[in-house]
Design an enzyme around this catalytic site. Structure first.
Site, PDB file in Angstrom:
ATOM      1  N   ASN A 142      14.047  -9.754 -32.433  1.00  0.00           N
ATOM      2  CA  ASN A 142      13.188 -11.157 -32.202  1.00  0.00           C
ATOM      3  C   ASN A 142      12.004 -11.012 -33.137  1.00  0.00           C
ATOM      4  O   ASN A 142      11.355 -10.243 -33.128  1.00  0.00           O
ATOM      5  CB  ASN A 142      12.734 -11.276 -30.666  1.00  0.00           C
ATOM      6  CG  ASN A 142      11.810 -12.495 -30.469  1.00  0.00           C
ATOM      7  OD1 ASN A 142      11.058 -12.452 -29.570  1.00  0.00           O
ATOM      8  ND2 ASN A 142      12.099 -13.393 -31.302  1.00  0.00           N
ATOM      9  N   GLY A 143      12.352 -12.001 -33.934  1.00  0.00           N
ATOM     10  CA  GLY A 143      11.127 -12.216 -35.305  1.00  0.00           C
ATOM     11  C   GLY A 143      11.687 -12.324 -36.540  1.00  0.00           C
ATOM     12  O   GLY A 143      12.790 -12.963 -36.312  1.00  0.00           O
ATOM     13  N   GLY A 200      16.562 -19.207 -27.173  1.00  0.00           N
ATOM     14  CA  GLY A 200      17.796 -19.415 -28.074  1.00  0.00           C
ATOM     15  C   GLY A 200      18.990 -19.554 -27.374  1.00  0.00           C
ATOM     16  O   GLY A 200      19.363 -19.047 -26.393  1.00  0.00           O
ATOM     17  N   CYS A 212      14.554 -16.205 -30.844  1.00  0.00           N
ATOM     18  CA  CYS A 212      15.165 -15.145 -30.085  1.00  0.00           C
ATOM     19  C   CYS A 212      14.737 -14.654 -28.832  1.00  0.00           C
ATOM     20  O   CYS A 212      13.413 -14.802 -28.899  1.00  0.00           O
ATOM     21  CB  CYS A 212      15.847 -14.035 -31.093  1.00  0.00           C
ATOM     22  SG  CYS A 212      16.463 -14.430 -32.488  1.00  0.00           S
ATOM     23  N   TYR A 255       4.064 -23.644 -26.797  1.00  0.00           N
ATOM     24  CA  TYR A 255       5.283 -24.047 -26.483  1.00  0.00           C
ATOM     25  C   TYR A 255       6.443 -23.059 -25.968  1.00  0.00           C
ATOM     26  O   TYR A 255       7.259 -23.359 -25.231  1.00  0.00           O
ATOM     27  CB  TYR A 255       5.952 -24.740 -27.811  1.00  0.00           C
ATOM     28  CG  TYR A 255       7.347 -25.276 -27.761  1.00  0.00           C
ATOM     29  CD1 TYR A 255       7.500 -26.364 -27.000  1.00  0.00           C
ATOM     30  CD2 TYR A 255       8.086 -24.553 -28.053  1.00  0.00           C
ATOM     31  CE1 TYR A 255       9.118 -26.724 -26.832  1.00  0.00           C
ATOM     32  CE2 TYR A 255       9.488 -24.859 -28.386  1.00  0.00           C
ATOM     33  CZ  TYR A 255      10.001 -26.012 -27.520  1.00  0.00           C
ATOM     34  OH  TYR A 255      11.275 -26.268 -27.350  1.00  0.00           O
TER      35      TYR A 255
HETATM   36  P1  AMP Z   1       8.907 -33.670 -33.139  1.00  0.00           P
HETATM   37  O1  AMP Z   1       9.894 -34.912 -32.562  1.00  0.00           O
HETATM   38  O2  AMP Z   1       9.404 -33.057 -34.355  1.00  0.00           O
HETATM   39  O3  AMP Z   1       7.582 -34.021 -33.374  1.00  0.00           O
HETATM   40  O4  AMP Z   1       9.045 -32.647 -31.926  1.00  0.00           O
HETATM   41  C1  AMP Z   1       8.205 -32.499 -30.992  1.00  0.00           C
HETATM   42  C2  AMP Z   1       8.567 -31.986 -29.763  1.00  0.00           C
HETATM   43  O5  AMP Z   1       9.389 -30.684 -29.993  1.00  0.00           O
HETATM   44  C3  AMP Z   1       7.435 -31.431 -28.650  1.00  0.00           C
HETATM   45  O6  AMP Z   1       8.000 -32.138 -27.517  1.00  0.00           O
HETATM   46  C4  AMP Z   1       7.784 -30.011 -28.773  1.00  0.00           C
HETATM   47  O7  AMP Z   1       7.647 -29.767 -27.125  1.00  0.00           O
HETATM   48  C5  AMP Z   1       9.165 -29.781 -29.325  1.00  0.00           C
HETATM   49  N1  AMP Z   1       8.815 -28.636 -29.990  1.00  0.00           N
HETATM   50  C6  AMP Z   1       7.734 -27.866 -30.851  1.00  0.00           C
HETATM   51  N2  AMP Z   1       8.298 -26.983 -31.451  1.00  0.00           N
HETATM   52  C7  AMP Z   1       9.298 -26.594 -31.273  1.00  0.00           C
HETATM   53  C8  AMP Z   1      10.296 -25.460 -31.323  1.00  0.00           C
HETATM   54  N3  AMP Z   1      10.201 -24.590 -32.414  1.00  0.00           N
HETATM   55  N4  AMP Z   1      11.655 -25.553 -31.073  1.00  0.00           N
HETATM   56  C9  AMP Z   1      12.047 -26.419 -30.252  1.00  0.00           C
HETATM   57  N5  AMP Z   1      11.222 -27.688 -29.822  1.00  0.00           N
HETATM   58  C10 AMP Z   1       9.929 -27.821 -30.224  1.00  0.00           C
END
Ligand code: AMP
Length: 482
Positions: free
Chosen positions: A113-114, A39, A13, A254
């Site tokens: 948020n949390g 979000g 969020c 990230y």
């Molecule tokens: P995956 O395919 O599941 O390994 O996703 C990796 C990708 O998801 C990377 O490019 C990250 O930048 C992105 N990522 C990592 N954590 C999150 C998150 N919490 N929400 C959305 N994207 C994420």
């Protein structure tokens, strides 16, 4: 009736609030717009005009929800707003914040948020006393506790209520009296205070909002601090037992926008240093460094700069597709990777390519990207991840899948390399990550939460929660109770 469980495992969020400015709703709209990355499923604004509260909410992107007409209905010089991402059941309008209630002291609106860890337990208890919940949001527990409190003042009720909840919370409340901002004692999620040049204060998850609305950054709200903003000005107090801070390090890796200063440091600079540290730990001979856009860009730049290898774009992102991860269904997510990115054949053909991304969660994105780059003719593909392996889910407000789906929870780096079909794969170490964050050698205390990388959860769980959340499955203490 089957009670819907709180969808607390999947919340990300962004929150924003303005007090004492004639354009409160428009500023909040802009603030939420700048926080869209936190979000993307739903958004809402509540304003107060001195007499009446006004509310507009919807599902979708901020720019789609708030038309000129809807914004003009949001009268008043005080406003709070929220962007939300959630999964199952989460897109229903009842689950869109701000939460607004009428209670003994008047009207109260709140954004959160949390993530609360003991929300289910508290909800059962509150329901036993007759509370009727309107949503499946864990945040609703807080307003029920406030409504049940016997304290005379709102701020006292808030403190009493929050001393019963455990978890991560950055909160903004709006009442007839003013606006109140609170951060949990660990300071897990960010919350910053800003000031408008032409009068009024703002609270926001990230400082990139201040740049957009030309607010001056005043300071971060401290962990465990309660800040009240009224017509008389600002007062602050710290009512909770002090504890060691546990800021979420994943905000740097990230989640936050690179142009924000979070927990007192610039996110972009840290991400570049993460790339530099990654190079120190896992250099490899290659022709080219490319990022996975957009999240991998600063780290790839840092890596390339330190390695003196050429940096190039390599992958083109379609910016009209949302973040692949922030979509409700696995099937859409898989499809999303393909429609989101494309490789530039002319650049990659015959090359030894280093691909830098910020994190690897399930591994599905990297696997598809490696295949895409290979199909574009690359000779070698070396994947470099500018954070450590994610081995454990987040329960404090970052959307991570279950441990079962986290590829690094049950596979070695070599097994993951094989799965993503890369020629080599390296992650940044925990130490390297902290060298990048602090920009100096690592000391003993880090004041960061690294639970997703280390399984060390700073906010203690009860035995019942450990079982409920499926944590540490090998060593659950069977006799321990909540
Ligand atoms: P995956 O395919 O599941 O390994 O996703 C990796 C990708 O998801 C990377 O490019 C990250 O930048 C992105 N990522 C990592 N954590 C999150 C998150 N919490 N929400 C959305 N994207 C994420």
């Amino acid at each position: 009736m089957i009670k819907e469980p709180f969808d607390q495992m999947h919340e990300e969020c962004g929150i924003f609030g303005v007090y004492g400015h004639p354009e409160a709703a428009n500023l909040t709209y802009l603030g939420l717009y700048a926080l869209q990355h936190r979000g993307q499923e739903a958004s809402g604004i509540v304003t107060f005009d001195g007499q009446t509260f006004h509310e507009e909410k919807g599902t979708g992107l901020v720019s789609d929800i708030f038309s000129q007409e809807r914004l003009s209905r949001l009268k008043g010089s005080a406003a709070i707003g929220h962007n939300r991402y959630s999964t199952a059941g989460g897109s229903r309008l009842e689950n869109v914040q701000p939460i607004r209630v009428n209670y003994a002291l008047g009207t109260l609106a709140m954004v959160h948020n949390g993530n609360l860890i003991n929300a289910d337990f508290l909800r059962d208890e509150l329901e036993a006393y007759g509370a009727i919940f309107q949503s499946s949001m864990d945040s609703e527990v807080i307003v029920h506790l406030i409504a049940h409190s016997r304290q005379k003042r709102l701020s006292e009720r808030i403190v009493e209520s929050l001393s019963r909840v455990r978890g991560a919370y950055s909160l903004i409340f709006l009442s007839e009296e003013g606006m109140i901002g609170v951060r949990d004692p660990y300071g897990v999620r960010p919350l910053s205070l800003g000031k408008m040049n032409d009068g009024g204060y703002v609270l926001a998850s990230e400082t990139c909002t201040f740049d957009l609305i030309e607010a001056e950054f005043v300071r971060d709200i401290e962990p465990g601090e309660v800040v009240q903003i009224t017509e008389k000005g600002i007062t602050s107090f710290s009512p909770f037992l002090p504890t060691e801070a546990a800021h979420c390090v994943f905000e740097y890796v990230y989640f936050s926008r690179p142009d924000s200063n979070v927990f007192g440091r610039n996110v972009y600079e840290i991400r570049k240093r993460l790339g530099k540290e990654l190079l120190q730990e896992s250099a490899v001979d290659a022709d080219l460094v490319i990022p996975v856009p957009d999240s991998g860009v600063p780290a790839a730049l840092g890596y390339a700069e330190a390695s003196k290898l050429p940096y190039d774009t390599g992958l083109i992102r379609n910016h009209y597709v949302g973040r692949t991860f922030i979509e409700p269904q696995q099937s859409i997510r898989h499809f999303g990777v393909k429609i989101k990115l494309n490789a530039i054949r002319g650049l990659l053909e015959g090359k030894r390519v280093i691909v830098v991304d910020d994190s690897l969660v399930r591994g599905t994105t990297s696997r598809k990207i490696v295949k895409m780059i290979r199909a574009a003719g690359a000779k070698e593909i070396h994947v470099r991840i500018s954070s450590p392996p994610i081995v454990s889910p987040c329960f404090y407000g970052i959307d991570t899948p279950t441990r079962h789906e986290l590829v690094a929870a049950s596979h070695s780096v070599e097994e993951i390399r094989k799965y993503i079909t890369a020629d080599s794969l390296s992650y940044l170490s925990n130490e390297g990550m902290f060298r990048a964050v602090y920009n100096r050698p690592l000391g003993e205390n880090t004041d960061f939460c690294t639970a997703c990388f280390s399984e060390k959860y700073p906010i203690p769980f009860t035995g019942a929660e450990i079982r409920q959340l499926g944590l540490f499955s090998e060593n659950v203490p069977s006799s321990e109770e909540a």
